[in-house]
Design a protein around this motif. Sequence first.
Motif, PDB file in Angstrom:
ATOM      1  N   LEU A   6       0.828  -1.202   0.000  1.00  0.00           N
ATOM      2  CA  LEU A   6       0.000   0.000   0.000  1.00  0.00           C
ATOM      3  C   LEU A   6       0.865   1.256   0.000  1.00  0.00           C
ATOM      4  CD1 LEU A   6      -2.114  -1.315   2.944  1.00  0.00           C
ATOM      5  CD2 LEU A   6      -3.163  -0.853   0.730  1.00  0.00           C
ATOM      6  N   LEU A   7       0.346   2.310  -0.614  1.00  0.00           N
ATOM      7  CA  LEU A   7       0.888   3.655  -0.448  1.00  0.00           C
ATOM      8  C   LEU A   7      -0.027   4.391   0.516  1.00  0.00           C
ATOM      9  CD1 LEU A   7       2.869   5.940  -1.263  1.00  0.00           C
ATOM     10  CD2 LEU A   7       1.219   6.555  -3.052  1.00  0.00           C
ATOM     11  N   THR A   8       0.524   4.852   1.646  1.00  0.00           N
ATOM     12  CA  THR A   8      -0.279   5.522   2.660  1.00  0.00           C
ATOM     13  C   THR A   8       0.187   6.967   2.830  1.00  0.00           C
ATOM     14  OG1 THR A   8       1.131   4.972   4.562  1.00  0.00           O
ATOM     15  CG2 THR A   8      -0.486   3.308   3.850  1.00  0.00           C
ATOM     16  N   LEU A   9      -0.699   7.789   3.351  1.00  0.00           N
ATOM     17  CA  LEU A   9      -0.409   9.219   3.469  1.00  0.00           C
ATOM     18  C   LEU A   9       0.733   9.504   4.435  1.00  0.00           C
ATOM     19  CD1 LEU A   9      -1.010  12.206   2.953  1.00  0.00           C
ATOM     20  CD2 LEU A   9      -2.812  12.060   4.693  1.00  0.00           C
ATOM     21  N   ASP A  10       0.687   8.937   5.620  1.00  0.00           N
ATOM     22  CA  ASP A  10       1.634   9.308   6.669  1.00  0.00           C
ATOM     23  C   ASP A  10       2.747   8.298   6.909  1.00  0.00           C
ATOM     24  OD1 ASP A  10       0.264  11.724   7.349  1.00  0.00           O
ATOM     25  OD2 ASP A  10      -1.235  10.530   8.432  1.00  0.00           O
ATOM     26  N   PRO A  50      10.128   0.705   2.838  1.00  0.00           N
ATOM     27  CA  PRO A  50       8.951   0.522   3.689  1.00  0.00           C
ATOM     28  C   PRO A  50       8.922   1.502   4.854  1.00  0.00           C
ATOM     29  CG  PRO A  50      10.043  -1.581   3.253  1.00  0.00           C
ATOM     30  CD  PRO A  50      10.966  -0.507   2.785  1.00  0.00           C
ATOM     31  N   GLN A  51       7.748   1.994   5.147  1.00  0.00           N
ATOM     32  CA  GLN A  51       7.463   2.785   6.349  1.00  0.00           C
ATOM     33  C   GLN A  51       8.294   4.070   6.430  1.00  0.00           C
ATOM     34  OE1 GLN A  51       6.604   0.371   9.973  1.00  0.00           O
ATOM     35  NE2 GLN A  51       7.338  -1.358   8.761  1.00  0.00           N
ATOM     36  N   GLU A  52       8.546   4.687   5.280  1.00  0.00           N
ATOM     37  CA  GLU A  52       9.154   6.015   5.247  1.00  0.00           C
ATOM     38  C   GLU A  52       8.116   6.982   4.690  1.00  0.00           C
ATOM     39  OE1 GLU A  52      12.930   6.614   3.538  1.00  0.00           O
ATOM     40  OE2 GLU A  52      13.953   5.200   4.863  1.00  0.00           O
ATOM     41  N   ALA A  53       7.758   7.972   5.485  1.00  0.00           N
ATOM     42  CA  ALA A  53       6.689   8.893   5.098  1.00  0.00           C
ATOM     43  C   ALA A  53       7.047   9.654   3.830  1.00  0.00           C
ATOM     44  CB  ALA A  53       6.418   9.872   6.240  1.00  0.00           C
ATOM     45  N   VAL A  54       6.106   9.670   2.871  1.00  0.00           N
ATOM     46  CA  VAL A  54       6.277  10.421   1.620  1.00  0.00           C
ATOM     47  C   VAL A  54       4.952  11.125   1.294  1.00  0.00           C
ATOM     48  CG1 VAL A  54       8.186   9.101   0.616  1.00  0.00           C
ATOM     49  CG2 VAL A  54       5.840   8.263   0.356  1.00  0.00           C
ATOM     50  N   PRO A  55       4.504  12.043   2.160  1.00  0.00           N
ATOM     51  CA  PRO A  55       3.176  12.651   1.963  1.00  0.00           C
ATOM     52  C   PRO A  55       3.021  13.387   0.646  1.00  0.00           C
ATOM     53  CG  PRO A  55       4.438  13.836   3.638  1.00  0.00           C
ATOM     54  CD  PRO A  55       5.178  12.570   3.358  1.00  0.00           C
ATOM     55  N   THR A  92       4.465  12.654  -2.200  1.00  0.00           N
ATOM     56  CA  THR A  92       4.289  11.637  -3.246  1.00  0.00           C
ATOM     57  C   THR A  92       2.868  11.086  -3.221  1.00  0.00           C
ATOM     58  OG1 THR A  92       6.624  11.028  -3.226  1.00  0.00           O
ATOM     59  CG2 THR A  92       5.087   9.391  -4.085  1.00  0.00           C
ATOM     60  N   PHE A  93       2.330  10.864  -2.025  1.00  0.00           N
ATOM     61  CA  PHE A  93       0.942  10.402  -1.910  1.00  0.00           C
ATOM     62  C   PHE A  93      -0.004  11.413  -2.562  1.00  0.00           C
ATOM     63  CE2 PHE A  93      -3.196  10.079   0.026  1.00  0.00           C
ATOM     64  CZ  PHE A  93      -3.426   8.724   0.152  1.00  0.00           C
ATOM     65  N   ARG A  94       0.191  12.697  -2.275  1.00  0.00           N
ATOM     66  CA  ARG A  94      -0.695  13.730  -2.835  1.00  0.00           C
ATOM     67  C   ARG A  94      -0.536  13.822  -4.349  1.00  0.00           C
ATOM     68  NH1 ARG A  94       1.431  16.397   1.897  1.00  0.00           N
ATOM     69  NH2 ARG A  94      -0.130  16.376   3.567  1.00  0.00           N
ATOM     70  N   GLU A  95       0.691  13.704  -4.843  1.00  0.00           N
ATOM     71  CA  GLU A  95       0.919  13.757  -6.288  1.00  0.00           C
ATOM     72  C   GLU A  95       0.296  12.547  -6.975  1.00  0.00           C
ATOM     73  OE1 GLU A  95       2.054  15.771  -9.602  1.00  0.00           O
ATOM     74  OE2 GLU A  95       2.504  16.466  -7.570  1.00  0.00           O
ATOM     75  N   TYR A  96       0.341  11.398  -6.312  1.00  0.00           N
ATOM     76  CA  TYR A  96      -0.280  10.185  -6.846  1.00  0.00           C
ATOM     77  C   TYR A  96      -1.792  10.360  -6.945  1.00  0.00           C
ATOM     78  CZ  TYR A  96      -1.490   5.194  -7.150  1.00  0.00           C
ATOM     79  OH  TYR A  96      -1.986   3.978  -7.543  1.00  0.00           O
ATOM     80  N   ALA A  97      -2.409  10.887  -5.896  1.00  0.00           N
ATOM     81  CA  ALA A  97      -3.856  11.126  -5.915  1.00  0.00           C
ATOM     82  C   ALA A  97      -4.216  12.150  -6.982  1.00  0.00           C
ATOM     83  CB  ALA A  97      -4.327  11.606  -4.545  1.00  0.00           C
ATOM     84  N   LEU A  98      -3.390  13.188  -7.139  1.00  0.00           N
ATOM     85  CA  LEU A  98      -3.631  14.196  -8.170  1.00  0.00           C
ATOM     86  C   LEU A  98      -3.519  13.583  -9.557  1.00  0.00           C
ATOM     87  CD1 LEU A  98      -4.072  17.146  -9.023  1.00  0.00           C
ATOM     88  CD2 LEU A  98      -1.590  17.479  -8.836  1.00  0.00           C
ATOM     89  N   MET A  99      -2.536  12.699  -9.765  1.00  0.00           N
ATOM     90  CA  MET A  99      -2.383  12.035 -11.055  1.00  0.00           C
ATOM     91  C   MET A  99      -3.632  11.238 -11.406  1.00  0.00           C
ATOM     92  SD  MET A  99       0.481   9.255 -12.312  1.00  0.00           S
ATOM     93  CE  MET A  99       0.074   8.138 -10.962  1.00  0.00           C
ATOM     94  N   ILE A 100      -4.183  10.513 -10.449  1.00  0.00           N
ATOM     95  CA  ILE A 100      -5.402   9.740 -10.710  1.00  0.00           C
ATOM     96  C   ILE A 100      -6.532  10.660 -11.155  1.00  0.00           C
ATOM     97  CG2 ILE A 100      -7.210   8.341  -9.626  1.00  0.00           C
ATOM     98  CD1 ILE A 100      -5.051   7.036  -7.928  1.00  0.00           C
TER      99      ILE A 100
END
Length: 231
Positions: free
Chosen positions: A27-31, A105-110, A112-120
Motif C-alpha cells: 500500500l501507499l499511505t499518506l503518513d 517501507p514505512q518512510e513517510a512520503v506525503p 508523493t501520496f498527494r501527487e499520486y492522488a492528483l495524477m489519478i
Amino acid sequence: MITSVHCQPAYVLHSRPYKETSALVSLLTLDYGRIDGVARGVRQKKSRNRALLQPLQPLQLSWRGSSSLKTLFDIEPCGQLPLLGGRALSCILYANELLNRLLLPQEAVPETFREYALMIAQLQQPGQLEPSLRSFEWQLLETLGYPLVFSDYQGGRLKPDQQYIYHWQSGFHPVDQGGFAGDVLQALSEQNWSSADALKVAKKLSRIALQPLIGDKPLLSRQLFQPGIAN
C-alpha cells in the motif's frame, strides 16, 4: 511491542494471494509511505473487502503489528473508484510498480501520496495523460533525492539558444549538437507541456533520471505500453 495505526488514507500498489483465503498487499499511505500487510480472509466469497483491495480505489484502513508485515483491518472505501482504462490504467500500473520498487517501507512520503492522488484525478481529464505522469515521476525523483534541476552543471541558467545533454548525477552539460534544446528545457522547468517537443523531451529526461534507480531488472508494467506513448 505491537503498534496500531488507525484510519489511514491509502491506495493499493500490488496484491497477491496468500494461503487459502488471504492476500499480501502493498500500500501507499499518506503518513507512513509504503506499507506491506496481510488482509486475512479477504479472498473468501463473502468478504466485503474482496472488491476494495484493487488499484485506484481510495481507501481508509488500519493495521497492527510489530514486524515489517502488518495485519490490515477496518478497510473502508474513501471515495468512488475512478473509471480508468486503456493507456490511463497502464499509467497507474506503471506508477504502482515504480513506487513498489523504489520506496523503502514505512518512510513517510506525503507529497508523493498527494501527487499520486492528483495524477489519478488528472488522468480522468482529456489530454492530461503524459503531463500528469511526468509530474508524478519528477516529484518521486525529488522524494528519492534525485530531483531534476533545470540549471547547468555549474548551477548557471540554461540558455534558450544552447543545446544540452543530461547526466543524472551532474545535471545539464552544454553541447554543440545532438542535445536537448535550451528553450524546451526552460519551458519544462515551468512544467509547460504545451508543445509536442516538450512532452518528448520530458519523457526522455524521466527515463535517464529513473534508470539508475530502477537498475537492470525491467519494469513489467512497461510491457503494457505501445511504442511511443507515455512511459
